[in-house]
Write an enzyme that holds these catalytic residues in place. Sequence first.
Site, PDB file in Angstrom:
ATOM      1  N   ASP A   1     -19.312  35.550   9.407  1.00  0.00           N
ATOM      2  CA  ASP A   1     -18.517  35.776   8.203  1.00  0.00           C
ATOM      3  C   ASP A   1     -17.514  36.903   8.420  1.00  0.00           C
ATOM      4  OD1 ASP A   1     -18.028  34.825   5.585  1.00  0.00           O
ATOM      5  OD2 ASP A   1     -19.052  36.547   4.722  1.00  0.00           O
TER       6      ASP A   1
ATOM      7  N   CYS B   1     -13.689  28.646  -0.752  1.00  0.00           N
ATOM      8  CA  CYS B   1     -14.344  29.912  -0.422  1.00  0.00           C
ATOM      9  C   CYS B   1     -14.498  30.767  -1.675  1.00  0.00           C
ATOM     10  CB  CYS B   1     -13.557  30.651   0.648  1.00  0.00           C
ATOM     11  SG  CYS B   1     -14.393  32.133   1.260  1.00  0.00           S
TER      12      CYS B   1
ATOM     13  N   TYR C   1     -18.544  29.912  -3.547  1.00  0.00           N
ATOM     14  CA  TYR C   1     -19.343  31.139  -3.546  1.00  0.00           C
ATOM     15  C   TYR C   1     -19.647  31.593  -4.972  1.00  0.00           C
ATOM     16  CZ  TYR C   1     -19.650  32.306   1.400  1.00  0.00           C
ATOM     17  OH  TYR C   1     -19.991  32.314   2.726  1.00  0.00           O
TER      18      TYR C   1
ATOM     19  N   TYR D   1     -22.091  37.902  -5.350  1.00  0.00           N
ATOM     20  CA  TYR D   1     -21.285  36.725  -5.685  1.00  0.00           C
ATOM     21  C   TYR D   1     -21.572  36.188  -7.078  1.00  0.00           C
ATOM     22  CZ  TYR D   1     -19.769  37.001  -0.921  1.00  0.00           C
ATOM     23  OH  TYR D   1     -19.208  37.459   0.249  1.00  0.00           O
TER      24      TYR D   1
ATOM     25  N   GLU E   1     -17.532  24.759   4.324  1.00  0.00           N
ATOM     26  CA  GLU E   1     -18.454  25.718   3.733  1.00  0.00           C
ATOM     27  C   GLU E   1     -19.899  25.313   4.015  1.00  0.00           C
ATOM     28  OE1 GLU E   1     -18.095  28.649   2.191  1.00  0.00           O
ATOM     29  OE2 GLU E   1     -15.922  28.609   2.486  1.00  0.00           O
TER      30      GLU E   1
END
Length: 220
Positions: A44, A131, A135, A159, A201
């Site tokens: 990441d 993204c 998330y 998140y 993802e």
Amino acid sequence: MTFTQELWASAEEVYAEILAHPFLRGLTDGSLPRPAFRHFVQQDSHYLRDYARALAVCAAKAPTDADVRAFADDAVGAIAAEQGMHAEFTAELGEGPEQPVLPTTLAYTSYLLATVYSGSFAEGLAAVLPCYWIYARVGEALLEKSSPDPLYARWIAAYGAEEFQGVVRRVLDLADRIGPELSDSERARAARHFATTARYEWMFWDAAWRGEAWPVPTAD
């Protein structure tokens, strides 16, 4: 159907597979092996450096001054996340072997950068949107359960937090603002990009779960 509804429809099944993935199940029940989480954090960090570049290109193509500032701020925020939260996680996980950029990360970021540079603003926005949005949805879904592991609970809370959710709502509002101005063909291209990066993802979490490595040695 709004533009964001159309985009989400192109990836709804992918999102269901993401929620069912053993990596995310392991986060919430605390059973995720630490090496898998370390793999995720390291990749990441690589990913966010290029994601910040993709957001900067979106800023350059954005339709209003306010949108330019917002995407520029998000690009800075992506780098800050890499330097801040990831450094915290790495310190707690302990030093491990430094990973190069691995196949799924490289494929994902290459696709993102190619799309934002060569496509329209709407296409670039659609490519970077999973993204943000996935998330946020994952954080929201996992927040109720959280995790018995404090490290994983902090990741989930980051998140699921209202601050991040508000950022994502702002990007979704922008998408719906520009949606009516797009031709049918551009909306279709945008939906294809969104569906593709949504799949990336899933692949990103799966790569961490599998402990992905290059299949043959690399020079570095």
